[in-house]
Design an enzyme around this catalytic site. Sequence first.
Site, PDB file in Angstrom:
ATOM      1  N   LYS A 199      38.929  26.662  15.931  1.00 61.54           N
ATOM      2  CA  LYS A 199      39.922  26.749  14.887  1.00 61.54           C
ATOM      3  C   LYS A 199      39.894  25.503  13.992  1.00 61.54           C
ATOM      4  CE  LYS A 199      43.064  28.814  18.270  1.00 61.54           C
ATOM      5  NZ  LYS A 199      44.314  28.533  19.043  1.00 61.54           N
ATOM      6  N   GLY A 200      39.300  24.439  14.533  1.00 63.08           N
ATOM      7  CA  GLY A 200      39.425  23.123  13.901  1.00 63.08           C
ATOM      8  C   GLY A 200      38.927  23.008  12.476  1.00 63.08           C
TER       9      GLY A 200
ATOM     10  N   GLU B 190      31.867  22.624  10.134  1.00 62.55           N
ATOM     11  CA  GLU B 190      32.464  22.181  11.396  1.00 62.55           C
ATOM     12  C   GLU B 190      33.392  21.001  11.146  1.00 62.55           C
ATOM     13  OE1 GLU B 190      33.483  22.710  14.090  1.00 62.55           O
ATOM     14  OE2 GLU B 190      32.279  22.091  15.796  1.00 62.55           O
ATOM     15  N   ASP B 191      34.386  20.861  12.002  1.00 70.63           N
ATOM     16  CA  ASP B 191      35.321  19.742  11.845  1.00 70.63           C
ATOM     17  C   ASP B 191      34.693  18.429  12.289  1.00 70.63           C
ATOM     18  OD1 ASP B 191      35.318  20.530  14.514  1.00 70.63           O
ATOM     19  OD2 ASP B 191      37.487  20.627  14.728  1.00 70.63           O
TER      20      ASP B 191
ATOM     21  N   ASP C 198      30.786  15.655  18.088  1.00 72.04           N
ATOM     22  CA  ASP C 198      31.101  14.607  19.054  1.00 72.04           C
ATOM     23  C   ASP C 198      29.885  14.445  19.982  1.00 72.04           C
ATOM     24  OD1 ASP C 198      32.668  12.848  20.594  1.00 72.04           O
ATOM     25  OD2 ASP C 198      33.626  14.445  21.702  1.00 72.04           O
TER      26      ASP C 198
ATOM     27  N   LYS D 231      30.911  11.679  15.025  1.00 68.84           N
ATOM     28  CA  LYS D 231      31.231  10.604  15.983  1.00 68.84           C
ATOM     29  C   LYS D 231      29.953  10.304  16.772  1.00 68.84           C
ATOM     30  CE  LYS D 231      35.371  11.360  18.215  1.00 68.84           C
ATOM     31  NZ  LYS D 231      36.120  11.834  19.424  1.00 68.84           N
TER      32      LYS D 231
ATOM     33  N   ASP E 298      43.009  19.280  16.585  1.00 72.05           N
ATOM     34  CA  ASP E 298      44.157  19.314  17.483  1.00 72.05           C
ATOM     35  C   ASP E 298      43.993  18.439  18.709  1.00 72.05           C
ATOM     36  OD1 ASP E 298      42.140  20.973  18.806  1.00 72.05           O
ATOM     37  OD2 ASP E 298      43.762  21.584  20.147  1.00 72.05           O
TER      38      ASP E 298
ATOM     39  N   ARG F 123      47.495  20.224  14.178  1.00 73.34           N
ATOM     40  CA  ARG F 123      46.501  20.786  13.248  1.00 73.34           C
ATOM     41  C   ARG F 123      46.972  20.747  11.803  1.00 73.34           C
ATOM     42  NH1 ARG F 123      42.311  23.192  16.152  1.00 73.34           N
ATOM     43  NH2 ARG F 123      42.887  24.241  18.083  1.00 73.34           N
TER      44      ARG F 123
HETATM   45  P1  IMP Z   1      31.067  18.397  21.037  1.00 75.41           P
HETATM   46  O1  IMP Z   1      30.491  19.656  21.601  1.00 75.41           O
HETATM   47  O2  IMP Z   1      31.304  17.358  22.091  1.00 75.41           O
HETATM   48  O3  IMP Z   1      30.267  17.853  19.868  1.00 75.41           O
HETATM   49  O4  IMP Z   1      32.524  18.684  20.535  1.00 75.41           O
HETATM   50  C1  IMP Z   1      32.774  19.709  19.715  1.00 75.41           C
HETATM   51  C2  IMP Z   1      34.214  20.072  19.495  1.00 75.41           C
HETATM   52  O5  IMP Z   1      35.153  19.341  20.278  1.00 75.41           O
HETATM   53  C3  IMP Z   1      34.553  19.760  18.072  1.00 75.41           C
HETATM   54  O6  IMP Z   1      34.126  20.774  17.226  1.00 75.41           O
HETATM   55  C4  IMP Z   1      36.047  19.677  18.141  1.00 75.41           C
HETATM   56  O7  IMP Z   1      36.601  20.966  18.046  1.00 75.41           O
HETATM   57  C5  IMP Z   1      36.296  19.071  19.496  1.00 75.41           C
HETATM   58  N1  IMP Z   1      36.445  17.607  19.349  1.00 75.41           N
HETATM   59  C6  IMP Z   1      35.548  16.630  19.600  1.00 75.41           C
HETATM   60  N2  IMP Z   1      36.050  15.411  19.332  1.00 75.41           N
HETATM   61  C7  IMP Z   1      37.308  15.641  18.882  1.00 75.41           C
HETATM   62  C8  IMP Z   1      38.352  14.761  18.418  1.00 75.41           C
HETATM   63  O8  IMP Z   1      38.255  13.531  18.348  1.00 75.41           O
HETATM   64  N3  IMP Z   1      39.503  15.385  18.031  1.00 75.41           N
HETATM   65  C9  IMP Z   1      39.680  16.728  18.074  1.00 75.41           C
HETATM   66  N4  IMP Z   1      38.735  17.571  18.487  1.00 75.41           N
HETATM   67  C10 IMP Z   1      37.562  17.023  18.893  1.00 75.41           C
HETATM   68 MG    MG Z   2      35.257  22.231  16.272  1.00 73.90          MG
END
Ligand code: IMP
Ligand code: MG
Length: 178
Positions: free
Chosen positions: A45-46, A101-102, A105, A133, A161, A167
Amino acid sequence: MKTKHSQNLPVLYTQSEIETAVNRLAAEITQDYQGRKPILVSVLKGSVIFLADLARRLEFPVELEFVQLSSYGSGTESSGKIRMAQVLKTPLKDRDVLIVEDIVDSGQSMAFLLEQLRKKKPSSIKLCCLLDKPSRRKVAVTVDYRGFTVPDKFIVGYGMDYAEQYRNLPEICVIEQL
Ligand code: IMP
Ligand code: MG
């Protein structure tokens, strides 16, 4: 970090800084996609608030599609085992796909999504993320369009969120104590 607070959270990026970044991304994307009609794939949803602002600034026709990913982890870290909670049924064969994408990470969600979407044989696939990040990356992911590079902090607002809260904050804020 700025001193202004929204719901008592420190603001990392103000509304006007976000707007400037979204305008810059939209200008770059508009230039690159001249004469094409890509499908924007937004990750629920982000990314919906970012998508809504970005899509309206793109000066070419687009289609909008949505996927939802879920990882089996909980809290603030993804487990790395990702699945599609909402699958994309639209054919992507020979289409230009731009993922919106938001935040990237660990990179695991985007690596998974890119792999799934590539199986549908799009003619191109690119990734636009508002926040990157990189300090937490576990899987290499190419980010084609990036709004901001952020520090290793948990970020909320502008669609993002913590436990489904925050959000609707218009700014991008940081949660210092989880
Ligand atoms: P990844 O798979 O670790 O890259 O994380 C992906 C998802 O985790 C992102 O698309 C976000 O929805 C959520 N996410 C990662 N870091 C954050 C943060 O700092 N705040 C909020 N959501 C996060
Ligand atoms: Mg996301």
